[in-house]
Design an enzyme around this catalytic site. Structure first.
Site, PDB file in Angstrom:
ATOM      1  N   SER A   1       5.059  -6.531  -2.157  1.00 40.73           N
ATOM      2  CA  SER A   1       4.728  -6.723  -0.746  1.00 40.73           C
ATOM      3  C   SER A   1       5.134  -8.128  -0.318  1.00 40.73           C
ATOM      4  O   SER A   1       4.720  -9.112  -0.931  1.00 40.73           O
ATOM      5  CB  SER A   1       3.229  -6.526  -0.535  1.00 40.73           C
ATOM      6  OG  SER A   1       2.891  -6.893   0.782  1.00 40.73           O
TER       7      SER A   1
ATOM      8  N   SER B   1       0.836  -1.209   0.000  1.00 36.69           N
ATOM      9  CA  SER B   1       0.000   0.000   0.000  1.00 36.69           C
ATOM     10  C   SER B   1       0.865   1.251   0.000  1.00 36.69           C
ATOM     11  O   SER B   1       0.624   2.188  -0.779  1.00 36.69           O
ATOM     12  CB  SER B   1      -0.917   0.018   1.231  1.00 36.69           C
ATOM     13  OG  SER B   1      -1.751  -1.114   1.240  1.00 36.69           O
TER      14      SER B   1
ATOM     15  N   GLN C   1       0.644  -9.063  -6.561  1.00 34.99           N
ATOM     16  CA  GLN C   1       0.154 -10.440  -6.748  1.00 34.99           C
ATOM     17  C   GLN C   1       1.019 -11.254  -7.700  1.00 34.99           C
ATOM     18  O   GLN C   1       0.915 -12.483  -7.747  1.00 34.99           O
ATOM     19  CB  GLN C   1      -1.290 -10.420  -7.263  1.00 34.99           C
ATOM     20  CG  GLN C   1      -2.301  -9.933  -6.247  1.00 34.99           C
ATOM     21  CD  GLN C   1      -2.547 -10.925  -5.119  1.00 34.99           C
ATOM     22  OE1 GLN C   1      -2.402 -12.134  -5.263  1.00 34.99           O
ATOM     23  NE2 GLN C   1      -2.918 -10.410  -3.960  1.00 34.99           N
TER      24      GLN C   1
ATOM     25  N   HIS D   1       4.447 -10.124   2.208  1.00 32.40           N
ATOM     26  CA  HIS D   1       3.555 -11.164   2.756  1.00 32.40           C
ATOM     27  C   HIS D   1       2.729 -11.869   1.681  1.00 32.40           C
ATOM     28  O   HIS D   1       1.985 -12.803   1.962  1.00 32.40           O
ATOM     29  CB  HIS D   1       2.674 -10.612   3.888  1.00 32.40           C
ATOM     30  CG  HIS D   1       1.532  -9.735   3.480  1.00 32.40           C
ATOM     31  ND1 HIS D   1       0.238 -10.204   3.416  1.00 32.40           N
ATOM     32  CD2 HIS D   1       1.474  -8.437   3.130  1.00 32.40           C
ATOM     33  CE1 HIS D   1      -0.574  -9.203   3.064  1.00 32.40           C
ATOM     34  NE2 HIS D   1       0.152  -8.127   2.883  1.00 32.40           N
TER      35      HIS D   1
ATOM     36  N   THR E   1      13.594   4.166  10.617  1.00 32.92           N
ATOM     37  CA  THR E   1      14.608   3.115  10.757  1.00 32.92           C
ATOM     38  C   THR E   1      14.125   1.842  10.071  1.00 32.92           C
ATOM     39  O   THR E   1      13.012   1.382  10.326  1.00 32.92           O
ATOM     40  CB  THR E   1      14.883   2.850  12.248  1.00 32.92           C
ATOM     41  OG1 THR E   1      15.225   4.089  12.855  1.00 32.92           O
ATOM     42  CG2 THR E   1      16.003   1.837  12.440  1.00 32.92           C
TER      43      THR E   1
ATOM     44  N   CYS F   1      -9.586  -6.770   1.791  1.00 32.63           N
ATOM     45  CA  CYS F   1      -9.848  -5.373   2.127  1.00 32.63           C
ATOM     46  C   CYS F   1     -11.325  -5.037   2.067  1.00 32.63           C
ATOM     47  O   CYS F   1     -11.788  -4.118   2.721  1.00 32.63           O
ATOM     48  CB  CYS F   1      -9.084  -4.464   1.184  1.00 32.63           C
ATOM     49  SG  CYS F   1      -7.538  -5.173   0.662  1.00 32.63           S
TER      50      CYS F   1
END
Ligand SMILES: *Cc1c(COP(=O)(O)O)cnc(C)c1O
Length: 394
Positions: free
Chosen positions: A198, A70, A178, A200, A236, A323
């Site tokens: 992303s 995102s 994806q 995950h 960080t 979502c």
């Protein structure tokens, strides 16, 4: 339990967990610190950057680590918008079935005076490159089209889209969340200027992702603060998670060739099995589709009820994207490919992976058939359809 919701998130690989926990114990220094302990974390960080870059054919300098897909989408869009705005170019092209991280970022820009054209997604879940070419204007500053859709799994003609954007001198961003680790992605071959990933979604940890930005494009940071990531993203760096993400991506990309044929065979068996349910339809093109994605609509039922009953049988699936679950609106993706509200409500997404067995596939087919029949047995909509009061659409 049969986990068939890999498009929502994936299980972390053992290698990623191992690296992450080791680093959390041993290499927890701040990579911006100058003493050796911090610099060791810095080395791990830069090694991860190189791994991610190698996996997509980029240069390590072109990789910015973020908190996930995102954030990467938002940063890409703000970057292109700022570049466009300095030249008075405030037109953006996207598609109607993007992830909300893209759509909502674009809506925000519309309020700031940008004009957004959303390309039509055809019934097969694909956009047409010639329609993109026709939509590009002199003041277009960005084309953002996702690599593969998170709900219906369709893979867009990215290389062709990238080629058109290159020819016309327009920045091309793709949300490849994806696609990465599931199908081959190469930013050079595919003519991509910016790309979001992303971890995950490819067996890495949650809360970490990255943005690729082609050399020469001036990046706008959306989080102000320190000079991390060469001043392009303050905060960080989560070194253990980033290293785990890089390992997961390297492993997933290396496994594509070995795993894909098997996953596709299981996907196609699922599609064949579920097609036997009367008044059902596969959503999205059967061929230009992610190896693990199956998405169906069944007339006369509610997707939510289907999911809950499948959960009772130990099967984890989804009706759309994670979502939108919890909202009663039908999926914007299914509406975009022309499904009417009633039909879009009865949707099921199964996203399988290399862990899914042939036995799991047969169990899923049997369970979905049983649950759809059961739900239809007391559905007023189904009664109207069967008695002819309402007409079948599927
Ligand atoms: C999951 C997903 C995102 C969001 O990624 P996060 O890391 O969860 O922020 C963006 N785009 C697509 C296509 C996704 O599937």
């Amino acid at each position: 339990m049969i986990y068939a919701d890999n498009a929502a998130t994936t299980k972390m690989s053992d290698a990623a967990i191992c690296i992450m926990t080791d680093l959390m114990k041993e290499t927890w220094g701040n990579p911006s610190s100058l003493y050796g302990f911090g610099q060791r974390a810095k080395e791990v960080l830069e090694d991860a950057r190189k791994k991610v870059a190698d996996a997509i054919g980029a240069d390590p300098k072109e990789i910015i680590f973020t908190s996930g897909g995102s954030e990467a989408d938002n940063q890409a869009i703000v970057t292109a918008a700022n570049i466009g705005a300095t030249k008075g170019n405030k037109h953006i092209i996207s598609s109607a079935f993007e992830h909300h991280a893209v759509l909502h970022a674009l809506q925000k820009l519309e309020k700031q005076g940008f004009e957004v054209t959303l390309l039509d997604v055809h019934e097969d879940g694909l956009i047409r490159p010639d329609e993109l070419a026709a939509a590009i204007r002199d003041d277009t500053c960005l084309v953002t089209i996702m690599y593969a859709n998170n709900e219906i799994g369709t893979i867009q003609p990215i290389r062709e889209i990238g080629r058109i954007c290159r020819e016309r001198g327009v920045i091309f961003h793709t949300d490849a969340v994806q696609a990465l680790g599931h199908i081959p992605v190469n930013v050079v071959d595919d003519n991509i200027d910016m790309l979001s990933g992303s971890a995950h979604k490819f067996h890495g940890p949650k809360g970490v992702g990255f943005l690729y930005v082609k050399k020469g494009i001036k990046v706008s940071n959306i989080i102000e603060g320190g000079a991390q990531e060469k001043g392009r993203r303050a905060g960080t760096e989560n070194v253990p998670a980033i290293a785990a993400a890089a390992t997961a991506l390297t492993d997933a990309a290396a496994g594509i060739e070995k795993n894909t044929a098997g996953i596709i065979a299981k996907r196609d068996r699922l599609i064949k099995g579920l097609s036997e349910i009367p008044h059902s339809a596969l959503n999205g093109d059967a061929k230009s589709r992610l190896p693990g994605n199956v998405n169906f609509c069944f007339e006369g039922i509610e997707g939510e009820s289907l999911l809950l009953l499948l959960d009772d049988k130990g099967i984890q699936a989804s009706s759309g994207s994670a979502c939108t679950s919890g909202s009663l609106d039908p999926s914007h993706v299914l509406l975009a490919i022309g499904r009417v509200h009633d039909v879009a409500h009865g949707s099921l997404r199964l996203s399988i992976g290399e862990d899914t067995s042939d036995e799991d596939v047969e169990t899923i087919i049997g369970a979905v058939k049983e649950v759809v029949e059961y739900l239809r047995s007391f559905s007023p909509i189904w009664r109207d359809l069967e008695s002819g009061v309402k007409k079948h659409i599927l």
